[in-house]
Design a protein around this motif. Structure first.
Motif, short mmCIF file in Angstrom:
data_model
loop_
_atom_site.label_atom_id
_atom_site.label_comp_id
_atom_site.label_asym_id
_atom_site.label_seq_id
_atom_site.Cartn_x
_atom_site.Cartn_y
_atom_site.Cartn_z
N PHE A 1 0.73 -1.31 -0.07
CA PHE A 1 -0.27 -0.08 0.02
C PHE A 1 0.83 1.50 -0.23
N ASP A 2 0.60 2.05 -1.13
CA ASP A 2 1.48 3.33 -1.07
C ASP A 2 0.32 4.35 -0.49
N GLU A 3 0.96 4.52 1.15
CA GLU A 3 0.33 5.05 1.89
C GLU A 3 0.44 6.70 1.74
N VAL A 4 1.54 7.57 0.68
CA VAL A 4 2.31 8.46 0.54
C VAL A 4 0.84 9.91 0.73
N ILE A 5 0.66 9.44 0.34
CA ILE A 5 -0.64 10.60 0.56
C ILE A 5 -1.82 10.15 1.52
N THR A 6 -2.43 9.06 1.69
CA THR A 6 -3.80 9.06 2.52
C THR A 6 -3.36 8.85 4.25
N GLY A 7 -1.74 8.14 4.50
CA GLY A 7 -1.11 7.77 5.92
C GLY A 7 -1.32 9.33 6.67
N TYR A 8 -2.47 9.24 7.85
CA TYR A 8 -2.11 10.37 8.45
C TYR A 8 -3.22 11.40 7.96
N THR B 1 3.88 2.07 2.54
CA THR B 1 4.75 3.12 2.54
C THR B 1 4.83 4.66 2.34
N LEU B 2 5.11 5.68 3.31
CA LEU B 2 4.33 7.04 4.36
C LEU B 2 5.55 7.91 3.91
N GLY B 3 5.03 9.19 3.41
CA GLY B 3 5.98 10.03 3.15
C GLY B 3 4.75 11.29 3.74
N LYS B 4 5.39 12.49 2.57
CA LYS B 4 3.90 13.97 2.85
C LYS B 4 4.21 13.92 4.83
N ILE B 5 2.87 13.85 5.23
CA ILE B 5 2.56 14.35 6.44
C ILE B 5 3.24 13.99 7.41
N ILE B 6 4.07 12.81 7.72
CA ILE B 6 4.60 11.65 8.61
C ILE B 6 6.33 13.62 8.64
#
Ligand SMILES: *Cc1c(COP(=O)(O)O)cnc(C)c1O
Length: 402
Positions: A219-226, A245-250
């Motif tokens: 799951f590419d949750e770079v946008i959806t994470g948080y 995968t996480l990015g952006k908000i974190i």
């Protein structure tokens, strides 16, 4: 700078405006114009611009220097938050950008399974590295064509494509070639063609199909994470991927990304295992300080998700009867110039981009900055006030009518 910009989405014809300051829900241009920002730097800024607790944490970290090249306690703090919040994550590796996170996640899936190919969804965006720059899908079994000059067709022939929300195509692909497929990577909610939402049961089906064929699910949750809630889309929809995968908000607005999964898979990453991954700026102290502060703030203000969801509902109501479709999930939203909400990339592409451009210009004249593309999601932040939302709603209504 080619095109006058440091990243292509920022280009606006005939030229982009230049921003000199951001505060709360506003950005201020070099020409002295104040704009309500519904771009949020393309996703990271769910707390708005210059959020005080995040800024304070960055300032405090600065006093201690900003790069050591050794592990730091802040890495442990952030790892513990990500692990507690995400059902799929037992171990995590910090990297700097979302592109790096997906690149490493795919390498990890190949290293772990010993298989060569990946499946992505048409129109799914996973950063700007070779293996995922494939977009034009002509049927799920067609081998990928590169989307960028300079990408070897030898590389993207290992990238297979299926339409989003289409389990039949996925089944026929994996029944034919599943033995060669290491992983399927997808944005659980598509965020880079506007938001396109999963049909009920779609993500659950994808989980089932991939598991049956020993294909890892990323799951590419770079946008959806948080963004769609604490725990991301996996928590919201109750589907547990193998790698996230996480990015952006974190990173709280500074460059920071991560990928994680269960211990068995993640211990394949160097130096614990044979899959190499490294970075000078990985887990840098400033980004970690910003990230920890941002995620603590988000936890302390959990009710923001309910409020953001209400706000985009209000905006959506003002778009009723305007001849297009309003799509939203929490603080992600978009008006598509297409009668029905798109369910995949091909449908999203049918939107009338000429109308979008005219609408976008009218909104800008009213002091509202929307991402300058029909295919980029709009983001609301916790810093948008009730009166901002009211203003946005009436601007949507009048600009769409016009
Ligand atoms: C933004 C984005 C990326 C790439 O992240 P960068 O930090 O820009 O490299 C990857 N996947 C998704 C879903 C994204 O939205």
């Amino acid at each position: 700078m080619p095109g006058g910009v440091s990243s292509p989405v920022r280009a606006i014809q005939p030229y982009p405006f230049y921003t000199v300051r951001g505060s709360g829900s506003r950005i201020y241009t070099a020409d002295g114009i104040e704009l309500i920002d519904c771009c949020g730097a393309y996703g990271p800024l769910i707390l708005g611009h210059a959020c005080k607790p995040v800024g304070d944490a960055i300032a405090a970290a600065l006093d201690d220097g900003w790069l050591y090249g050794t592990p730091t306690p802040a890495e442990i703090d952030l790892a513990q938050i990500l692990i507690a919040d995400h059902p799929s994550i037992e171990m995590v590796r910090f990297v700097t950008t979302g592109s790096e996170a997906t690149m490493a996640a795919i390498r990890l899936a190949r290293g772990y399974t010993g298989k060569s190919d990946i499946i992505k969804t048409e129109g799914g965006f996973h950063g700007a590295h070779d293996g995922v720059l494939v977009q034009a899908g002509s049927g799920c079994t067609t081998l990928g064509q590169p989307d960028s000059a300079g990408v070897l067709s030898d590389i993207v022939r290992h990238t297979r494509q299926v339409p989003y929300n289409d389990t039949e195509s996925l089944v026929s692909l994996v029944e034919k070639s599943g033995e060669e497929v290491a992983a399927m990577i997808l944005e659980p909610v598509m965020g880079n063609i506007g938001p396109v939402l999963p049909k009920p049961g779609y993500l659950q089906e994808v989980r089932k199909i991939t598991a049956e064929h020993d294909i890892l699910l990323i799951f590419d949750e770079v946008i959806t994470g948080y963004r769609v809630g604490i725990g991301g889309a996996q928590k919201l929809f109750g589907v547990i991927p193998d790698i996230t995968t996480l990015g952006k908000i974190i990173g709280g607005g500074l460059p920071l990304s991560a990928f994680g999964g269960n211990r068995k898979i993640m211990e394949h990453i160097a130096p614990a295992g044979p899959v190499y991954q490294a970075g000078t700026f990985s887990g840098n102290p400033l980004s970690l300080a910003a990230g920890v502060a941002a995620l603590r703030e988000i936890h302390a203000r959990k009710e923001m998700y309910t409020l953001l969801d209400k706000a985009t509902t209000v905006i959506g109501e003002s778009c009723q009867g305007k001849g297009g479709s309003f799509v939203k999930l929490g603080s992600m939203f978009k008006f598509f110039f297409r009668t029905l909400a798109p369910e995949n990339y091909a449908q999203a592409k049918e939107s009338d981009t000429t109308q979008f451009r005219a609408f976008w210009e009218k909104m800008l004249k009213k002091g509202i900055f929307l991402p300058p593309s029909q295919f980029e999601t709009n983001f609301l932040s916790a810093a948008h006030s009730d009166s901002d939302v009211e203003y946005l709603s009436s601007a949507y209504a009048s600009c769409l009518s016009a």
